[in-house]
Structure formats: C-alpha cells, structure tokens
Design an enzyme around this catalytic site. Sequence first.
Site, PDB file in Angstrom:
ATOM      1  N   CYS A  99      13.552  10.672   8.350  1.00  0.00           N
ATOM      2  CA  CYS A  99      13.348  10.312   9.754  1.00  0.00           C
ATOM      3  C   CYS A  99      14.626  10.276  10.574  1.00  0.00           C
ATOM      4  O   CYS A  99      14.601  10.527  11.778  1.00  0.00           O
ATOM      5  CB  CYS A  99      12.641   8.965   9.847  1.00  0.00           C
ATOM      6  SG  CYS A  99      13.455   7.662   8.878  1.00  0.00           S
TER       7      CYS A  99
ATOM      8  N   LYS B  85       0.846  -1.184   0.000  1.00  0.00           N
ATOM      9  CA  LYS B  85       0.000   0.000   0.000  1.00  0.00           C
ATOM     10  C   LYS B  85       0.889   1.243   0.000  1.00  0.00           C
ATOM     11  O   LYS B  85       1.417   1.642   1.030  1.00  0.00           O
ATOM     12  CB  LYS B  85      -0.934   0.039   1.209  1.00  0.00           C
ATOM     13  CG  LYS B  85      -2.013   1.145   1.070  1.00  0.00           C
ATOM     14  CD  LYS B  85      -2.579   1.600   2.391  1.00  0.00           C
ATOM     15  CE  LYS B  85      -1.688   2.597   3.082  1.00  0.00           C
ATOM     16  NZ  LYS B  85      -1.562   3.896   2.365  1.00  0.00           N
TER      17      LYS B  85
ATOM     18  N   GLU C  74       9.196  15.642  16.440  1.00  0.00           N
ATOM     19  CA  GLU C  74       9.664  15.527  15.057  1.00  0.00           C
ATOM     20  C   GLU C  74       8.925  16.537  14.177  1.00  0.00           C
ATOM     21  O   GLU C  74       7.697  16.548  14.118  1.00  0.00           O
ATOM     22  CB  GLU C  74       9.432  14.112  14.528  1.00  0.00           C
ATOM     23  CG  GLU C  74      10.009  13.892  13.153  1.00  0.00           C
ATOM     24  CD  GLU C  74       9.882  12.457  12.676  1.00  0.00           C
ATOM     25  OE1 GLU C  74      10.839  11.952  12.058  1.00  0.00           O
ATOM     26  OE2 GLU C  74       8.828  11.832  12.923  1.00  0.00           O
TER      27      GLU C  74
ATOM     28  N   GLU D  51       9.279   0.970  11.398  1.00  0.00           N
ATOM     29  CA  GLU D  51      10.340   1.976  11.298  1.00  0.00           C
ATOM     30  C   GLU D  51       9.652   3.325  11.388  1.00  0.00           C
ATOM     31  O   GLU D  51       8.932   3.734  10.470  1.00  0.00           O
ATOM     32  CB  GLU D  51      11.106   1.809   9.982  1.00  0.00           C
ATOM     33  CG  GLU D  51      12.459   2.482   9.985  1.00  0.00           C
ATOM     34  CD  GLU D  51      12.383   3.913   9.497  1.00  0.00           C
ATOM     35  OE1 GLU D  51      12.357   4.815  10.376  1.00  0.00           O
ATOM     36  OE2 GLU D  51      12.342   4.128   8.297  1.00  0.00           O
TER      37      GLU D  51
END
Length: 481
Positions: A289, A179, A388, A253
């Site tokens: 990231c 996906k 973040e 992750e």
Amino acid sequence: MNMRYDTLYIGGAWIAPHTDRTITPVNASTEESLGQVPEGAEADIDTAVAAARRAFDEPAGWAHWEPGRRAEVMERLAVAMEKRADGFVERVSSQNGMPATVARQLEAGFPTAILRYYAQLARELQDCETRPALLGGSVEVRKNPVGVVAAIAPWNFPQTLTMVKIAPAMAAGCTLVIKPSPETVLDAFLLAEAAEEAEVPAGVINIVPAGREVGAYLVAHPGVDKVAFTGSTAAGRSIAEVCGRLLRPVTLELGGKSAAIVLDDADLDLAKIGQDLFGATLINNGQTCFLGTRVLAPSSRYAEVVDVFTALAQSLTIGDALSESTQIGPLATARQRERVESYIAKGRAEGGRVTTGGGRPAQLDRGWFVQPTVFADVDNSATIAQEEIFGPVLSVIPYTDIDDAVRIANDSAYGLGGTVWTSDPDRGAAVARRVQTGTIGVNHYLPDPVAPFGGVKASGLGREFGPEGLAGYLQTQSIYL
C-alpha cells in the site's frame, strides 16, 4: 504442499466449525491447490466473540493481568513463532506470491520483532497517574484496555499486518477475534499453533477465516469494542460508516498512491541505490500500500529518470515465489492479475508509453505473473496516476520545480507513504515535510516499529506502530478523588 485443517482455533481450543463450508487456498505460482481449511460462519464469530468476551471480562482475566505478566506471554509467542519461521515463509509465499526472500524478513522476522517491541512497551506502561486537581483535591487518570478487538487483516502482508493489531492489543490487555483473508489462511493456522504452544490464555487470540460477509458481521457484532482493519479504501469506508453509527473506535489502514520525488541533484546510480529504490517502489510484486508508484521526475532529467526506472524493472528476476533468486513473484490471485492488466490497458489507452513490461512473462505458462511495467509520458490526472493499481506498475511524471513537485505529490486522494531522492538529505527532509502524507522517507522507505504508521485523506484513520499504536487500544478514565 497439501495442508488440511477441519477445526478452528477459538477459546484456546480447536473446535468444530458450525458449517461444512471450506476455503481452498491456491498456490499463486503454480495455480495448484494448497489444501483446505474451514470457512467460518456467523455462528463461529458468535462463539469467538463470546470466548474473547469471557477472557476480557473475567475478574482475573487478561485485562486485569499485570502488564509485565502479559509481556511474558507475548515473548513466549514470539519464540513459538520463530520456531515456525520456515513454515510462515513457505505458506505466505505459496499463497500470495511474495518472494521468499521478502517473506523471510517481513513475514517471519518482522512480526516477532513487533511482538517483542510491544512486550517492552507493556512493561513500561504507566496505566495510572494521580494529578493535583485545579478545583481542589486530586484526580486519578487511568488507562484501561478498550475491550474485545475485531482484527481484520489483508492478504498482502498477512502476518505483519495481523501482528500490528495483535501485539499492541495484547500489551494493552485486550482480547481479539482475528479474521484473516481467504487468500492467506494457512499461515493463520500456523499462528494459532504458535499461540497454543506459547500458552496464550484461552480466548485472548481467536481466529476465524472467512469472507467479506462474515467480516461485516464481525465489524457490527455487539460484543466487539474496537475494530482494526487493513485493506482497501472502499471497504474501509464501509467499516467506518458502521463504526460511526455504533460510536465504536476504529483504526483503518487503507490504500495509497504515493509519490517518489526525484530531486534534480539525486544520485541515480542503481549500483548504489537499486535495492532502496526497489524496496520503495516495487517490493512484494507491487502489492504494497505504501509504495511510491508515482515517480516524479524533474523535467531537466526526465529522460534519465525514465531510463533508470526502466533499467531497474528490467533487471528484476521473475519467477516462482519460493525460489531464492526471485525478486518479482506472481500476483496473489487471478482476479488481481486481471485488475492490474486492466490498468495497464487503461494507461496505454490514455496515452501512456510503456518503456518495459506491459504483459505476462513469456517463459512462465503457469501462475498469475505480470511483468514489472514502467509508463512514461504520464500526466498526474491519468487513471494510472490517480487510482491504486496494487501491482508492479510505475508511472513517471514530469515536474518543473520543487513547488510543482510538491503540488503534484499532494494532488491525490491518498496520503500514506512516499520518498524523496536527493544528494542533500537536509533538502530532502525539507521537501518531505511539505508532502501531505502519513509517512515518508528520504533516500529509502522502511516502516519502523517505533514510528507511528498510517495515512491521511483516503489512506485511513488512526495509527499503528509506536506508542501511538498502543494508545489506540487504551481508553482513559478519570476518577475525581
């Protein structure tokens, strides 16, 4: 670019979707439509999982192929993708704003390197061994593919982060339902075309672009045996809860807020380290990231470090993602730009001092651009140091000594990446070993396919890359002989 698809790649064929819903990808640099693709629905997930299930369960199916034969298919796929390298660059950069120079390396070149690496591991795979039993006789220990994998990839590195799921899964003998993110769907269709040309067996790779709700349906689908997800920590927690209840293996992750620790002996000549510093802190417009967005500077050199990072940010060329001169492109979506701008405002409100950037580039009236921004006078407890941001925003934080630097680096909910900058590599490695993180570099940061990649704490579960990444798609079986 105006690319239109009206079918989905499922079961080795292009089939009509179950609804007329569509996704319209948008050019991040120009805000113009790039075309249209079908949006998958739950019924399409059912069809894709069934195709993957058949390909896995058939007595002569993919799971039962000799690993070297699977490797041959993977290498054919790598060749088919290389033929489309320019297409991957154009589609990815147009959709998510990644500078084309970065996309050429990380979205066109790196995925095929990952495929070939895992094809070689497949050839070397010892899927069965016999051990002398402690209680008499012997034991056969087998490594079997885990089954049907739900692979959910994000928009920031769509091809690389899809391939770190496809390649080890294929090497192990698993089949996949992929996906892709709604923001980056055109490159997924190019991948499907490559799989078709490479004659990947029907049902091994199935691709259903869709949003979060359909993704959640895939995660919980009874026909799925493992989930591999890259994305936000919030989404990862939800997926982990579902997989926990189902006792379903999962690799996550997730996010990061890594530290770039500048030691007091670091050589900060941008002519020497500028590219490495850029790659570790601002690459892909900050939409990465593992970046070291918390820059930890010794108090004795604090002003100098602030000046160096300010100069680095000011030196970067901002522009259309497809331009060869661009180093900082637009953010992927208008929503993402709003998010980054809200953090910049929060940083100012909490007392941070903007030394460069902080707004939109005046010369660009289209596209979701934000200037590379550096904050000085930031405490590690500040919002911009703890959460973040996922944009080109750095916070420079002072420390007193090495113990203080390590304490600050570890004072984070995350633990994914990081760097140590020093003239003494041995000293840098010693500091790196004290940082609570899944990966860290000395004087540079570059994930390597042979090394396990992943995080600790809120940065995830499990590892991708390396033999450890392959192990995540295998399960052991003991036969007492």
